[in-house]
Design a protein around this motif. Sequence first.
Motif, PDB file in Angstrom:
ATOM      1  N   GLY A 307       0.787  -1.222   0.000  1.00 26.76           N
ATOM      2  CA  GLY A 307       0.000   0.000   0.000  1.00 26.76           C
ATOM      3  C   GLY A 307       0.818   1.270   0.000  1.00 26.76           C
ATOM      4  O   GLY A 307       0.324   2.328   0.398  1.00 26.76           O
ATOM      5  N   CYS A 308       2.077   1.202  -0.463  1.00 26.13           N
ATOM      6  CA  CYS A 308       2.942   2.393  -0.488  1.00 26.13           C
ATOM      7  C   CYS A 308       2.662   3.187  -1.761  1.00 26.13           C
ATOM      8  O   CYS A 308       2.899   2.710  -2.879  1.00 26.13           O
ATOM      9  CB  CYS A 308       4.414   1.996  -0.428  1.00 26.13           C
ATOM     10  N   ALA A 309       2.177   4.407  -1.597  1.00 28.39           N
ATOM     11  CA  ALA A 309       1.851   5.243  -2.749  1.00 28.39           C
ATOM     12  C   ALA A 309       3.110   5.756  -3.450  1.00 28.39           C
ATOM     13  O   ALA A 309       3.089   6.028  -4.653  1.00 28.39           O
ATOM     14  CB  ALA A 309       0.992   6.417  -2.301  1.00 28.39           C
ATOM     15  N   VAL A 310       4.221   5.861  -2.705  1.00 28.88           N
ATOM     16  CA  VAL A 310       5.463   6.375  -3.287  1.00 28.88           C
ATOM     17  C   VAL A 310       6.072   5.365  -4.249  1.00 28.88           C
ATOM     18  O   VAL A 310       6.411   5.690  -5.393  1.00 28.88           O
ATOM     19  CB  VAL A 310       6.471   6.754  -2.184  1.00 28.88           C
ATOM     20  N   THR A 311       6.217   4.123  -3.796  1.00 29.06           N
ATOM     21  CA  THR A 311       6.780   3.096  -4.677  1.00 29.06           C
ATOM     22  C   THR A 311       5.842   2.804  -5.845  1.00 29.06           C
ATOM     23  O   THR A 311       6.295   2.454  -6.938  1.00 29.06           O
ATOM     24  CB  THR A 311       7.076   1.803  -3.900  1.00 29.06           C
ATOM     25  N   ALA A 312       4.542   2.960  -5.627  1.00 32.65           N
ATOM     26  CA  ALA A 312       3.583   2.777  -6.725  1.00 32.65           C
ATOM     27  C   ALA A 312       3.799   3.847  -7.794  1.00 32.65           C
ATOM     28  O   ALA A 312       3.711   3.572  -8.999  1.00 32.65           O
ATOM     29  CB  ALA A 312       2.158   2.827  -6.199  1.00 32.65           C
ATOM     30  N   ALA A 313       4.092   5.067  -7.362  1.00 23.17           N
ATOM     31  CA  ALA A 313       4.340   6.147  -8.315  1.00 23.17           C
ATOM     32  C   ALA A 313       5.628   5.915  -9.093  1.00 23.17           C
ATOM     33  O   ALA A 313       5.716   6.263 -10.279  1.00 23.17           O
ATOM     34  CB  ALA A 313       4.405   7.487  -7.577  1.00 23.17           C
ATOM     35  N   ILE A 314       6.613   5.321  -8.439  1.00 21.80           N
ATOM     36  CA  ILE A 314       7.851   4.979  -9.155  1.00 21.80           C
ATOM     37  C   ILE A 314       7.571   3.877 -10.172  1.00 21.80           C
ATOM     38  O   ILE A 314       8.052   3.915 -11.311  1.00 21.80           O
ATOM     39  CB  ILE A 314       8.940   4.542  -8.157  1.00 21.80           C
ATOM     40  N   ALA A 315       6.774   2.891  -9.770  1.00 25.19           N
ATOM     41  CA  ALA A 315       6.463   1.774 -10.660  1.00 25.19           C
ATOM     42  C   ALA A 315       5.712   2.224 -11.909  1.00 25.19           C
ATOM     43  O   ALA A 315       5.951   1.718 -13.010  1.00 25.19           O
ATOM     44  CB  ALA A 315       5.653   0.719  -9.910  1.00 25.19           C
ATOM     45  N   ASP A 316       4.814   3.209 -11.762  1.00 28.89           N
ATOM     46  CA  ASP A 316       4.048   3.639 -12.945  1.00 28.89           C
ATOM     47  C   ASP A 316       4.706   4.807 -13.679  1.00 28.89           C
ATOM     48  O   ASP A 316       4.150   5.333 -14.651  1.00 28.89           O
ATOM     49  CB  ASP A 316       2.602   4.000 -12.575  1.00 28.89           C
ATOM     50  N   GLY A 317       5.889   5.221 -13.213  1.00 29.38           N
ATOM     51  CA  GLY A 317       6.663   6.219 -13.927  1.00 29.38           C
ATOM     52  C   GLY A 317       6.318   7.658 -13.632  1.00 29.38           C
ATOM     53  O   GLY A 317       6.912   8.577 -14.224  1.00 29.38           O
ATOM     54  N   THR A 318       5.404   7.918 -12.709  1.00 30.62           N
ATOM     55  CA  THR A 318       5.039   9.306 -12.401  1.00 30.62           C
ATOM     56  C   THR A 318       6.035   9.968 -11.444  1.00 30.62           C
ATOM     57  O   THR A 318       6.069  11.195 -11.333  1.00 30.62           O
ATOM     58  CB  THR A 318       3.628   9.378 -11.784  1.00 30.62           C
ATOM     59  N   LEU A 319       6.843   9.169 -10.742  1.00 27.70           N
ATOM     60  CA  LEU A 319       7.876   9.703  -9.855  1.00 27.70           C
ATOM     61  C   LEU A 319       9.221   9.104 -10.232  1.00 27.70           C
ATOM     62  O   LEU A 319       9.389   7.880 -10.167  1.00 27.70           O
ATOM     63  CB  LEU A 319       7.555   9.375  -8.390  1.00 27.70           C
ATOM     64  N   PRO A 320      10.212   9.919 -10.628  1.00 28.26           N
ATOM     65  CA  PRO A 320      11.535   9.392 -10.955  1.00 28.26           C
ATOM     66  C   PRO A 320      12.203   8.802  -9.702  1.00 28.26           C
ATOM     67  O   PRO A 320      12.152   9.392  -8.625  1.00 28.26           O
ATOM     68  CB  PRO A 320      12.304  10.616 -11.457  1.00 28.26           C
ATOM     69  N   GLU A 321      12.828   7.662  -9.871  1.00 27.19           N
ATOM     70  CA  GLU A 321      13.497   7.016  -8.732  1.00 27.19           C
ATOM     71  C   GLU A 321      14.629   7.894  -8.200  1.00 27.19           C
ATOM     72  O   GLU A 321      14.927   7.877  -7.005  1.00 27.19           O
ATOM     73  CB  GLU A 321      14.033   5.651  -9.144  1.00 27.19           C
ATOM     74  N   ARG A 322      15.248   8.678  -9.076  1.00 27.85           N
ATOM     75  CA  ARG A 322      16.313   9.574  -8.630  1.00 27.85           C
ATOM     76  C   ARG A 322      15.811  10.550  -7.583  1.00 27.85           C
ATOM     77  O   ARG A 322      16.529  10.889  -6.644  1.00 27.85           O
ATOM     78  CB  ARG A 322      16.875  10.352  -9.833  1.00 27.85           C
ATOM     79  N   ARG A 323      14.580  11.013  -7.739  1.00 25.37           N
ATOM     80  CA  ARG A 323      14.013  11.966  -6.778  1.00 25.37           C
ATOM     81  C   ARG A 323      13.882  11.322  -5.394  1.00 25.37           C
ATOM     82  O   ARG A 323      14.207  11.939  -4.373  1.00 25.37           O
ATOM     83  CB  ARG A 323      12.641  12.440  -7.262  1.00 25.37           C
ATOM     84  N   LEU A 324      13.397  10.084  -5.355  1.00 24.90           N
ATOM     85  CA  LEU A 324      13.247   9.409  -4.062  1.00 24.90           C
ATOM     86  C   LEU A 324      14.608   9.168  -3.421  1.00 24.90           C
ATOM     87  O   LEU A 324      14.776   9.365  -2.212  1.00 24.90           O
ATOM     88  CB  LEU A 324      12.497   8.091  -4.228  1.00 24.90           C
ATOM     89  N   ASP A 325      15.598   8.759  -4.217  1.00 21.85           N
ATOM     90  CA  ASP A 325      16.938   8.543  -3.677  1.00 21.85           C
ATOM     91  C   ASP A 325      17.504   9.843  -3.093  1.00 21.85           C
ATOM     92  O   ASP A 325      18.108   9.844  -2.015  1.00 21.85           O
ATOM     93  CB  ASP A 325      17.874   8.026  -4.774  1.00 21.85           C
ATOM     94  N   SER A 326      17.316  10.947  -3.805  1.00 22.27           N
ATOM     95  CA  SER A 326      17.815  12.231  -3.334  1.00 22.27           C
ATOM     96  C   SER A 326      17.086  12.667  -2.065  1.00 22.27           C
ATOM     97  O   SER A 326      17.700  13.186  -1.122  1.00 22.27           O
ATOM     98  CB  SER A 326      17.640  13.285  -4.435  1.00 22.27           C
ATOM     99  N   TYR A 327      15.782  12.461  -2.026  1.00 22.50           N
ATOM    100  CA  TYR A 327      14.973  12.796  -0.845  1.00 22.50           C
ATOM    101  C   TYR A 327      15.472  12.040   0.378  1.00 22.50           C
ATOM    102  O   TYR A 327      15.692  12.620   1.451  1.00 22.50           O
ATOM    103  CB  TYR A 327      13.523  12.459  -1.147  1.00 22.50           C
ATOM    104  N   ARG A 328      15.677  10.723   0.216  1.00 20.99           N
ATOM    105  CA  ARG A 328      16.165   9.910   1.342  1.00 20.99           C
ATOM    106  C   ARG A 328      17.527  10.391   1.822  1.00 20.99           C
ATOM    107  O   ARG A 328      17.793  10.480   3.026  1.00 20.99           O
ATOM    108  CB  ARG A 328      16.248   8.448   0.914  1.00 20.99           C
ATOM    109  N   LYS A 329      18.389  10.708   0.868  1.00 24.20           N
ATOM    110  CA  LYS A 329      19.746  11.139   1.217  1.00 24.20           C
ATOM    111  C   LYS A 329      19.717  12.422   2.039  1.00 24.20           C
ATOM    112  O   LYS A 329      20.394  12.530   3.075  1.00 24.20           O
ATOM    113  CB  LYS A 329      20.562  11.345  -0.059  1.00 24.20           C
TER     114      LYS A 329
END
Length: 372
Positions: A307-329
């Motif tokens: 039920g993670c909306a963030v990983t779902a957005a990465i899976a469907d291409g609406t959120l670039p994975e680079r953005r999540l990596d940078s956010y976590r960092k």
Amino acid sequence: MSLPSSFRSSSLSFSSLLAYGWDDAWAAAFAPYAAQGLLPGRVLRVDRGQCDVVTPEGVVRADTAFVVPHDPLRVICTGDWAAVDPDGAGDPRYVRAYLPRRTTFARSTSSKRSEGQVLAANVDHAIITVSLAVELDLGRIERFLALAWESGAQPLVVLSKADLVPDPVGLSYLVEDVETVAPGVQVLPVSSLTGDGLDVLRAVTAGGTSVLLGVSGAGKSTLANTLLGTDVMDVQAIRDMDGKGRHTTTTRNLLVLPGGGVLIDTPGLRGVGLWDAEAGVGQVFAEIEDLAAECRFHDCAHESEPGCAVTAAIADGTLPERRLDSYRKLIRENQRLVAKTDARVRAEIRKDWKRKGAEGRAAMDAKRGQLR
């Protein structure tokens, strides 16, 4: 705020400060110091325990010995409004206090002590200058934006040396790339050579105090000279191989712009360390925080939880994975810095480590069980 008539009349002698941002609110804050016979002034430059301050008497050199606290974030800096000894008070003259800041632009130092460093005060616009002479570093832009939002100033990303990208389509793609990491921020390509974008930039800087930020070689000094209409700041050639330059600006200087407003030029920043910038990071990555609010679990780590909306957005291409990596960092970096002075945050980080360690051990035990 309405000022007493007696103070309003006495403040008429302070009209020379209007060009530097003096207003009724600053006058009201300064009233107790005016009653002591002190002069108001804005700090133009700080250097080794002394500073240049513009006052109704003109620019004076003043010692900061009375305003040197143990907290490095509270030392006097360029952009502060100060209470200064009047003429005849002695030699040297002293800054006796500075007024509460409206905004503070700070970063962490590169020292192992991880202290904060205040770069500029009372800034309305943080102009993040990025050179198009080199490949865009989106992660660095995100860092600058986090610090700018945290300061309370309105950020603006200026893509300098736009004349080096003569293809309009290619330039528009670069602008779009930066816009994806700068939600709610204007991205403006500018060329000091051709004049493109300068009218818009002048309109922004005319409204208050602006600070130029960026790495060495980004074109800040050239941009400052263009806005000032004269070669005030030294400019040096950058290296062709990597677009980097030496520090042409060595101190932070506050200068009045001919079209109104004031400008603070800063040395190139090699390190852009966060300093208690959780809110700023959240503003830069607003789309991730909005998605996180839709996750099934409120403490979702956005890794493998159902039920993670963030990983779902990465899976469907609406959120670039680079953005999540940078956010976590940036979140981890900010937590480490805050944890050094906040016991509660340290306890939460240790608790999270223990939880992840237990989950890892449980996963290994389950894997071993399957192999038997």
